[in-house]
Scaffold this motif. Structure first.
Motif, PDB file in Angstrom:
ATOM      1  N   LEU A 117       0.827  -1.199   0.000  1.00  0.00           N
ATOM      2  CA  LEU A 117       0.000   0.000   0.000  1.00  0.00           C
ATOM      3  C   LEU A 117       0.867   1.256   0.000  1.00  0.00           C
ATOM      4  O   LEU A 117       0.424   2.338  -0.399  1.00  0.00           O
ATOM      5  CB  LEU A 117      -0.923   0.001   1.227  1.00  0.00           C
ATOM      6  N   LEU A 118       2.122   1.116   0.425  1.00  0.00           N
ATOM      7  CA  LEU A 118       3.006   2.273   0.539  1.00  0.00           C
ATOM      8  C   LEU A 118       3.221   2.955  -0.809  1.00  0.00           C
ATOM      9  O   LEU A 118       3.215   4.179  -0.912  1.00  0.00           O
ATOM     10  CB  LEU A 118       4.360   1.852   1.122  1.00  0.00           C
ATOM     11  N   ASP A 119       3.429   2.147  -1.863  1.00  0.00           N
ATOM     12  CA  ASP A 119       3.718   2.721  -3.174  1.00  0.00           C
ATOM     13  C   ASP A 119       3.056   1.983  -4.326  1.00  0.00           C
ATOM     14  O   ASP A 119       3.252   2.340  -5.485  1.00  0.00           O
ATOM     15  CB  ASP A 119       5.233   2.769  -3.406  1.00  0.00           C
ATOM     16  N   GLY A 120       2.271   0.946  -4.010  1.00  0.00           N
ATOM     17  CA  GLY A 120       1.591   0.181  -5.046  1.00  0.00           C
ATOM     18  C   GLY A 120       2.454  -0.834  -5.754  1.00  0.00           C
ATOM     19  O   GLY A 120       1.970  -1.583  -6.604  1.00  0.00           O
ATOM     20  N   ASN A 121       3.746  -0.884  -5.420  1.00  0.00           N
ATOM     21  CA  ASN A 121       4.650  -1.830  -6.063  1.00  0.00           C
ATOM     22  C   ASN A 121       4.528  -3.219  -5.461  1.00  0.00           C
ATOM     23  O   ASN A 121       4.054  -3.396  -4.324  1.00  0.00           O
ATOM     24  CB  ASN A 121       6.098  -1.350  -5.932  1.00  0.00           C
ATOM     25  N   TRP A 122       4.991  -4.201  -6.228  1.00  0.00           N
ATOM     26  CA  TRP A 122       5.032  -5.583  -5.768  1.00  0.00           C
ATOM     27  C   TRP A 122       6.442  -5.914  -5.290  1.00  0.00           C
ATOM     28  O   TRP A 122       7.418  -5.499  -5.924  1.00  0.00           O
ATOM     29  CB  TRP A 122       4.641  -6.535  -6.891  1.00  0.00           C
ATOM     30  N   TYR A 123       6.519  -6.679  -4.177  1.00  0.00           N
ATOM     31  CA  TYR A 123       7.823  -6.998  -3.591  1.00  0.00           C
ATOM     32  C   TYR A 123       7.944  -8.492  -3.312  1.00  0.00           C
ATOM     33  O   TYR A 123       6.971  -9.150  -2.897  1.00  0.00           O
ATOM     34  CB  TYR A 123       8.018  -6.223  -2.286  1.00  0.00           C
ATOM     35  N   ASN A 124       9.152  -9.020  -3.523  1.00  0.00           N
ATOM     36  CA  ASN A 124       9.502 -10.367  -3.071  1.00  0.00           C
ATOM     37  C   ASN A 124       9.937 -10.265  -1.617  1.00  0.00           C
ATOM     38  O   ASN A 124      10.861  -9.514  -1.287  1.00  0.00           O
ATOM     39  CB  ASN A 124      10.659 -10.918  -3.910  1.00  0.00           C
ATOM     40  N   CYS A 125       9.267 -11.015  -0.764  1.00  0.00           N
ATOM     41  CA  CYS A 125       9.530 -10.961   0.677  1.00  0.00           C
ATOM     42  C   CYS A 125      10.090 -12.309   1.132  1.00  0.00           C
ATOM     43  O   CYS A 125       9.332 -13.254   1.371  1.00  0.00           O
ATOM     44  CB  CYS A 125       8.255 -10.639   1.446  1.00  0.00           C
ATOM     45  N   PRO A 126      11.396 -12.440   1.229  1.00  0.00           N
ATOM     46  CA  PRO A 126      12.001 -13.738   1.554  1.00  0.00           C
ATOM     47  C   PRO A 126      11.738 -14.159   2.996  1.00  0.00           C
ATOM     48  O   PRO A 126      11.453 -13.330   3.866  1.00  0.00           O
ATOM     49  CB  PRO A 126      13.494 -13.494   1.314  1.00  0.00           C
ATOM     50  N   GLY A 127      11.848 -15.456   3.224  1.00  0.00           N
ATOM     51  CA  GLY A 127      11.707 -15.984   4.578  1.00  0.00           C
ATOM     52  C   GLY A 127      10.262 -16.185   4.987  1.00  0.00           C
ATOM     53  O   GLY A 127       9.324 -16.049   4.195  1.00  0.00           O
ATOM     54  N   SER A 128      10.100 -16.510   6.240  1.00  0.00           N
ATOM     55  CA  SER A 128       8.777 -16.739   6.820  1.00  0.00           C
ATOM     56  C   SER A 128       8.352 -15.503   7.600  1.00  0.00           C
ATOM     57  O   SER A 128       9.072 -15.021   8.475  1.00  0.00           O
ATOM     58  CB  SER A 128       8.833 -17.948   7.759  1.00  0.00           C
ATOM     59  N   ASP A 129       7.177 -14.961   7.281  1.00  0.00           N
ATOM     60  CA  ASP A 129       6.636 -13.802   8.011  1.00  0.00           C
ATOM     61  C   ASP A 129       7.624 -12.639   8.041  1.00  0.00           C
ATOM     62  O   ASP A 129       7.993 -12.135   9.109  1.00  0.00           O
ATOM     63  CB  ASP A 129       6.234 -14.202   9.431  1.00  0.00           C
ATOM     64  N   ASN A 130       8.051 -12.214   6.879  1.00  0.00           N
ATOM     65  CA  ASN A 130       8.981 -11.094   6.786  1.00  0.00           C
ATOM     66  C   ASN A 130       8.311  -9.840   7.356  1.00  0.00           C
ATOM     67  O   ASN A 130       7.225  -9.449   6.933  1.00  0.00           O
ATOM     68  CB  ASN A 130       9.378 -10.863   5.328  1.00  0.00           C
ATOM     69  N   THR A 131       8.970  -9.188   8.315  1.00  0.00           N
ATOM     70  CA  THR A 131       8.370  -8.040   9.006  1.00  0.00           C
ATOM     71  C   THR A 131       8.725  -6.694   8.389  1.00  0.00           C
ATOM     72  O   THR A 131       8.428  -5.646   8.973  1.00  0.00           O
ATOM     73  CB  THR A 131       8.779  -8.044  10.496  1.00  0.00           C
ATOM     74  N   ASP A 132       9.361  -6.716   7.226  1.00  0.00           N
ATOM     75  CA  ASP A 132       9.587  -5.472   6.502  1.00  0.00           C
ATOM     76  C   ASP A 132       8.234  -4.822   6.199  1.00  0.00           C
ATOM     77  O   ASP A 132       7.240  -5.511   5.920  1.00  0.00           O
ATOM     78  CB  ASP A 132      10.337  -5.780   5.210  1.00  0.00           C
ATOM     79  N   LEU A 133       8.174  -3.498   6.237  1.00  0.00           N
ATOM     80  CA  LEU A 133       6.918  -2.789   6.031  1.00  0.00           C
ATOM     81  C   LEU A 133       6.365  -2.959   4.623  1.00  0.00           C
ATOM     82  O   LEU A 133       5.209  -2.626   4.365  1.00  0.00           O
ATOM     83  CB  LEU A 133       7.099  -1.304   6.344  1.00  0.00           C
ATOM     84  N   ARG A 134       7.174  -3.477   3.712  1.00  0.00           N
ATOM     85  CA  ARG A 134       6.718  -3.734   2.349  1.00  0.00           C
ATOM     86  C   ARG A 134       6.172  -5.147   2.183  1.00  0.00           C
ATOM     87  O   ARG A 134       5.862  -5.571   1.056  1.00  0.00           O
ATOM     88  CB  ARG A 134       7.871  -3.487   1.371  1.00  0.00           C
ATOM     89  N   CYS A 135       6.031  -5.861   3.284  1.00  0.00           N
ATOM     90  CA  CYS A 135       5.515  -7.234   3.294  1.00  0.00           C
ATOM     91  C   CYS A 135       4.289  -7.300   4.191  1.00  0.00           C
ATOM     92  O   CYS A 135       4.066  -6.435   5.037  1.00  0.00           O
ATOM     93  CB  CYS A 135       6.589  -8.199   3.773  1.00  0.00           C
ATOM     94  N   SER A 136       3.495  -8.349   4.043  1.00  0.00           N
ATOM     95  CA  SER A 136       2.202  -8.419   4.717  1.00  0.00           C
ATOM     96  C   SER A 136       2.310  -8.344   6.241  1.00  0.00           C
ATOM     97  O   SER A 136       1.610  -7.574   6.887  1.00  0.00           O
ATOM     98  CB  SER A 136       1.486  -9.711   4.313  1.00  0.00           C
ATOM     99  N   THR A 137       3.191  -9.152   6.827  1.00  0.00           N
ATOM    100  CA  THR A 137       3.291  -9.189   8.292  1.00  0.00           C
ATOM    101  C   THR A 137       3.738  -7.843   8.853  1.00  0.00           C
ATOM    102  O   THR A 137       3.267  -7.420   9.910  1.00  0.00           O
ATOM    103  CB  THR A 137       4.255 -10.305   8.736  1.00  0.00           C
ATOM    104  N   GLY A 138       4.640  -7.166   8.145  1.00  0.00           N
ATOM    105  CA  GLY A 138       5.076  -5.849   8.588  1.00  0.00           C
ATOM    106  C   GLY A 138       4.051  -4.772   8.333  1.00  0.00           C
ATOM    107  O   GLY A 138       3.896  -3.834   9.128  1.00  0.00           O
ATOM    108  N   ALA A 139       3.313  -4.885   7.231  1.00  0.00           N
ATOM    109  CA  ALA A 139       2.349  -3.857   6.848  1.00  0.00           C
ATOM    110  C   ALA A 139       1.103  -3.868   7.720  1.00  0.00           C
ATOM    111  O   ALA A 139       0.489  -2.830   7.957  1.00  0.00           O
ATOM    112  CB  ALA A 139       1.961  -4.023   5.387  1.00  0.00           C
ATOM    113  N   VAL A 140       0.717  -5.061   8.189  1.00  0.00           N
ATOM    114  CA  VAL A 140      -0.512  -5.192   8.974  1.00  0.00           C
ATOM    115  C   VAL A 140      -0.112  -5.667  10.369  1.00  0.00           C
ATOM    116  O   VAL A 140      -0.050  -6.856  10.647  1.00  0.00           O
ATOM    117  CB  VAL A 140      -1.500  -6.184   8.315  1.00  0.00           C
TER     118      VAL A 140
END
Length: 298
Positions: free
Chosen positions: A250-273
């Motif tokens: 949602l930050l920029d509308g771009n798609w990101y590859n989020c490595p690992g399990s439950d990546n907490t980067d804000l550009r990934c689902s677990t980090g974003a929500v």
């Protein structure tokens, strides 16, 4: 049933009030346009799973017309206790395809499949040799078992008819959870087959041992913006995602590859929500690169 509902409410409270601290993680990269467009055929199959009646005919209006070369072999389910499913052959993908419907919020028993989340050991009748340390969502496993045998039988028939070597499993929401369980089941039952799993908005299915077991599987786990479903059941309740996340931010509308399990980067689902209160349930439905998923889009 009352116990399951109480535990379900408890995990919502834990997700809301005690969400893990979000911290950036290295390794997130921008997904290529080709990687994003590549999941469109799988999204169409996930869409069709909501629209097809369950009969062994490929007739569900626009959703089926979008995949004109698909050859259906079998289908079933009632869209309630047993989500709709189908198995067939995709010449364009060169693969057997197994698809499962997700949760239908208008059907009570469909919702109960999700509520019965208490972790269970994997049933040795379906998963012989699996470590007892692997635990999965009880309701998801029970739902998987209702169709496992007929799915296996049909997959074997398509493999024999088409000399197929590849099986693709797809699903949105609960359907994605069943697809992951199908993948483990089919790998045990047909070890020579090559498997590909593509899920959309899938909730967590099992514990960290489950996520680790899936580390060698070919999984693409598509998540969308502020969708809250991928963050439940919560990590503090002992659940974890496998690898393979492809997230639209949602930050920029771009798609990101989020490595690992439950990546907490804000550009990934677990980090974003961070918790379900900041989620947006509409994002669960899409759009997934222009494709909306759910019974209301049939």
């Amino acid at each position: 049933m009352i116990v399951s509902i109480l535990f379900f409410l408890a995990q919502i409270i834990v997700s809301t009030l005690a969400a893990p601290v979000v911290s950036e993680r290295a390794g997130v990269t921008t997904a290529s346009a080709s990687a994003v467009s590549a999941f469109a055929p799988y999204a169409r199959f996930a869409h069709a799973a909501y629209c097809i009646s369950g009969a062994s005919t490929w007739s569900c209006g626009a959703a089926c017309n979008a995949i004109p070369d698909f050859q259906i072999y079998a289908g079933g389910g009632d869209g309630n206790a047993t989500p709709v499913w189908f198995v067939g052959w995709s010449p364009s993908l060169g693969s057997v395809v197994v698809a499962h419907e997700g949760t239908d919020p208008t059907q009570f028993l469909s919702l109960i499949n999700d509520i019965d989340w208490i972790p269970d050991s994997m049933d040795s009748a379906y998963f012989p040799g699996i470590s007892s340390s692997i635990k999965v969502h009880g309701g998801f496993q029970d739902t998987f078992k209702r169709t496992a045998s007929i799915v296996l039988t049909t997959v074997k028939k398509v493999i024999a008819d088409k000399s197929a070597t590849k099986v693709t499993l797809v699903g949105h929401s609960l359907g994605g959870a069943i697809a992951l369980l199908d993948a483990v089941y089919l790998k045990i039952q047909i070890p020579s087959v090559t498997l590909k799993v593509v899920t959309f908005g899938v909730p967590r299915v099992g514990n960290p041992a489950w996520a680790s077991y899936l580390s060698t599987f070919d999984i693409t786990r598509v998540t969308h913006e502020q969708d809250p479903i991928p963050i439940v059941p919560g990590r503090l309740m002992g659940f974890a995602h496998p690898q393979g996340e492809l997230h639209q931010s949602l930050l920029d509308g771009n798609w990101y590859n989020c490595p690992g399990s439950d990546n907490t980067d804000l550009r990934c689902s677990t980090g974003a929500v961070a918790n379900i209160l900041v989620g947006n349930i509409v994002d669960h439905l899409g759009s997934y690169n222009g494709i909306w998923l759910g019974t209301i889009y049939c």
